[in-house]
Scaffold this active site. Structure first.
Site: not given
Ligand SMILES: Nc1nc2c(c(=O)[nH]1)N[C@H]1C(S)=C(S)[C@@H](COP(=O)(O)OP(=O)(O)OC[C@H]3O[C@@H](n4cnc5c(=O)[nH]c(N)nc54)[C@H](O)[C@@H]3O)O[C@H]1N2
Ligand SMILES: Nc1nc2c(c(=O)[nH]1)N[C@H]1C(S)=C(S)[C@@H](COP(=O)(O)OP(=O)(O)OC[C@H]3O[C@@H](n4cnc5c(=O)[nH]c(N)nc54)[C@H](O)[C@@H]3O)O[C@H]1N2
Ligand SMILES: [Mo]
Length: 764
Positions: A109, A111
């Site tokens: 996970y 960004w």
């Protein structure tokens, strides 16, 4: 001559000016009325780049599984690319052959880049799905609880509900009262996952205000809504919004202000829910007096606010913070129940809204022109898919059973972890607990541009380029952006695509993974795929030359008029929802069937594991708000400006109410220790009366820097948060449920070490 390239990011579009392989200026995009200062981080050449592939010494010398306890402590040995790629690829082969694909965790996970080609996670999924799959995740740290619950009561995916949400133009024309649970922080709206377009939220809010919309901030921080908008502030104990919402509904029932017609024709399960609200099913009316005890809000105020909402065109907004908390599912369901009770769902400017204030694209309406991403094959059957924030249990509880969303399963035994484009040693809760779970796998591979806390805790680190150092393409709400290579990658850093293509080669998957293309060729392919569906678009070279593309018919973000659920309102039969009844469900038979003790079949107040005024609050009298940082994106570029410039006493600033500080002998600029029974950290004190006195605020993202006792010297709040799922329904993260205490740090505060170079040694 200076070179000007364009760049799209999660925090907006920029023009990058470079000369002699150095960035000399970062300009906001000419179309952006309000560029985010976060992009200024690109100006600073960082000493903390990973320059060469590196391997942890004990792992290299002793082989996989050696001294996992020394992750983060061992020195690194820098090796040639070929050797690093061979080591990682051989491990993939060994793990798959000896233990099966479920022993590999690559949920990864995070960004990482907003580019569509060099999206590190997507590239990793592409390759490893081709290689038979891996234990994977669903959901996000942002919104798992909402993603879990919304389909049950609205019959649509959570992200679809956001896309169909009421747009700003409608709000600014029609909304009298914009009630926000969980903030409308301007700085949070600078950011959108996958690419923020030009920034418009601030202008829309100003426009709404000048048209007469009143903003009511229900939350712990006065400045969650910008003072320019002159919002009203109703402080509330964090984590108690559901009690407030239920008491509003109770008031509306008692005062006969329920929109009976709407409830009868558009809602399923109103009666059972109302029995619960009135206390007929559990002997506890959810009255304003009851809620006053929980929320800390005066009972009369609750009743007055309920009446005001019913008298005016009211939009109920729930941010994401309220669901990143224990039983976070309930806040979304109860807010929708309140909107049902008010009967304004589907009317212009009224009803329910998710999650204004959490990202810049909320309220934009459906204007996004999607640029296709790298093709990712479907998940091979077999390995489990867990709720994203349960990965610590996955690592340290092999064989344990888990419940989630009506299913149960057993955690496999994870032998290998591969992470690309995320920083779990910032984002996960209870980091000291994670650090011990992280010792278990035999091999951990990380792709990173920087020596982040996660990269330092890997066995094999691949140096990645940053978005400034490669060509790419990105999509934002109203723009498509060409990303140009402004400078070369330093040292031996390579693009994520190239790194994984080298691994693919070792796995005999190179042709399938690359389809014979370079990264640059993929950029053009993705653009042409877009163009095939949008004939008006110019050819690729023209697009690159301009640096961006706007749809010719595209209105400004938020201008297209869209009202959430308006068709359903006008005809609930012809436009029924995707729920079993076709209506908004305030009673879900499906959830009832799960029989969960922590997620009942109707919106309900569930006591969180800790809160102000609840269990433990005598011992831990302050609530910790670990919200999003305004000066950076999560932990990215925490080691450089502008983040470093905002530190106080060299650490992450913590905001404290002046009274709370005075009681503890704390002054502005002091080093303080924040602590609870899970852990502790140091932070730099900022005094501010914009907070409730019982609340302190320490944003996320400082680089985790535990001393030998686990006290984080840099000020990462996740040494204090609890690692527990929201409920068996979504198992989302519950970081916002957190009590602490705080004291002045006496003596010489220890130096922060997380921004130092890791230690390197030569191979013996
Ligand atoms: N206490 C608390 N904790 C929270 C939250 C909270 O509210 N409170 N919020 C949570 C939320 S909502 C989120 S979304 C998460 C965010 O958690 P993350 O997404 O993990 O945080 P980032 O700091 O954005 O990490 C991205 C990483 O990718 C790296 N990266 C950037 N570009 C590239 C690239 O091109 N290639 C590669 N290989 N790497 C790249 C960056 O250097 C950085 O280390 O945090 C969560 N944690
Ligand atoms: N500048 C910047 N912007 C960002 C990000 C970033 O890193 N930097 N990250 C982005 C990401 S990944 C996400 S998911 C979104 C997150 O968006 P949100 O989840 O909405 O944001 P937070 O900053 O966690 O919280 C916003 C406010 O909610 C309030 N709050 C906390 N708990 C409660 C509660 O129990 N009740 C009420 N009523 N209020 C509460 C706090 O006062 C806090 O300031 O932000 C995005 N925007
Ligand atoms: Mo997020």
């Amino acid at each position: 001559m200076n070179k000007l390239t364009s760049l799209g990011t999660h925090f907006g579009p920029y023009r990058i000016e470079s000369r002699d392989n150095e960035v000399v200026a970062v300009h906001g995009h000419e179309l952006d009325p309000s560029p985010s200062p976060i992009g200024q981080a690109y100006l600073h050449r960082s000493e903390l780049r990973v320059l060469r592939p590196a391997v942890r010494r004990s792992w290299l010398e002793g082989g996989p599984g050696t001294r996992g306890d020394l992750r983060g402590k061992d020195p690194f040995i820098q090796v040639e690319w070929d050797q690093a790629i061979a080591l990682a690829s051989d491990e993939l082969k060994r793990i798959r052959t000896s233990h099966g694909p479920q022993a590999l965790f690559a949920g990864s996970y995070g960004w990482g880049s907003s580019g569509r080609v060099h999206a590190p996670g997507a590239l990793l999924f592409r390759l490893l799905r081709m290689y038979g799959g891996f234990t994977d995740v669903w959901g996000t740290y942002s919104s798992t609880a909402a993603e879990g619950i919304v389909p049950y009561f609205l019959g649509m995916r959570y992200h679809a509900a956001i896309g169909r949400g009421t747009s700003w133009s409608v709000i600014s024309e029609h909304t009298d009262l914009f009630v926000s649970f969980g903030g409308l922080r301007r700085t949070n709206t600078e950011v959108t996952y996958g690419g923020q377009g030009t920034h418009h939220t601030e202008n829309w809010m100003k426009k709404a205000k000048s048209n007469g919309t009143e903003f009511l901030n229900i939350g712990p921080l006065r400045d969650d809504i910008d003072s320019q908008i002159e919002p009203r502030w109703q402080p509330i104990r964090p984590g108690t919004d559901v009690a407030f919402m239920l008491a509003c509904i109770h008031t509306l029932i008692c005062k006969k202000r329920i929109d009976e017609d709407f409830v009868e024709t558009h809602v399923q399960g109103w009666e059972q829910f109302a029995e619960y609200v009135m206390g007929e099913s559990d002997h506890q009316p959810k009255s304003s007096a009851w809620a006053s005890n929980i929320t800390g809000i005066d009972a009369n105020t609750i009743e007055e606010l309920a009446e005001e909402m019913s008298n005016r065109r009211t939009l109920i907004n729930v941010g994401l913070s309220v669901q990143r908390a224990d039983h976070g599912e309930q806040s979304y369901w109860a807010a929708t129940a309140l909107a049902c009770a008010l009967g304004q769902i589907g009317l212009p400017g009224g009803g329910i809204a998710f999650p204004f204030g959490a990202q810049g694209n909320v309220g934009a309406g459906q204007v996004r022109k999607r640029v296709p991403g790298m093709p990712i094959p479907p998940r091979p059957p077999g390995p489990p898919v867990i709720s994203v924030s349960r990965f610590r249990e996955l690592l340290d509880q092999p064989g344990a059973s888990y419940d989630c969303n009506g299913e149960s399963g057993q955690f496999p035994d994870i032998k290998m972890v591969w992470w690309a484009g995320g920083n779990p040693f910032h984002h996960h809760q209870n980091l000291n607990e994670l650090a011990s779970a992280w010792e278990r796998p035999e091999t951990i591979v990380v792709q990173e541009p920087f020596w982040t806390p996660t990269a330092r805790r890997a066995d094999i680190v691949f140096p990645s380029s940053t978005p400034l150092e490669r060509n790419d393409i990105g999509g934002a709400e109203n723009l498509m952006i060409s990303h140009g290579r402004a400078v070369d990658p330093p040292g031996e850093a390579r693009d994520d695509y190239e790194i994984l293509a080298m691994v693919a080669d070792q796995l005999d998957l190179k042709d399938r993974f690359t389809e014979g293309r370079t990264g640059d060729q993929w950029v053009e392919v993705l653009y042409d795929l877009f163009r095939a569906e949008n004939e008006w678009a110019p050819d690729f070279h023209e697009f690159c030359e301009a640096g961006y593309l706007r749809h010719p018919d595209m209105s400004e973000m938020g201008e297209n008029e869209q009202v959430f659920l308006s068709e359903f309102r006008s005809d609930p039969v012809a436009h029924s929802l995707g729920t079993p009844s076709g209506r908004i469900e305030l009673w879900s038979e499906t959830i009832a069937g799960f029989g969960y003790d922590d997620c009942p079949p109707h919106p309900a107040w569930m006591e969180p594991y800790e809160r102000l005024g609840g269990t433990n609050s005598d011992q831990w009298p302050l609530h910790l708000v670990s919200n999003q940082p305004s000066v950076r994106l999560h932990s990215q570029y925490d080691h450089t400006e502008p983040s470093r410039g905002a530190k106080v006493a060299g650490r992450e600033p913590i905001r404290i109410h002046p009274t709370t500080a005075r009681d503890r002998g704390i002054s502005e600029g002091d080093v303080v220790r924040v602590f609870n029974n899970r852990g502790s950290c140091l932070a730099g004190a900022l005094l501010d009366d914009a907070l409730m006195p019982e609340v302190v605020q320490l944003s996320t993202g400082a680089w985790y820097d535990p001393d030998p006792e686990g006290m984080c010297r840099a000020g990462n709040p996740n040494v204090l948060t609890r690692d527990k799922g929201t409920s068996k329904l979504a198992q989302g993260p519950s970081a916002h449920t957190c009590l602490v205490d705080i004291e002045l740090f006496v003596g010489v505060a220890p130096r922060v070490e997380s921004y130092d170079q890791p230690q390197f040694v030569d191979q013996q």
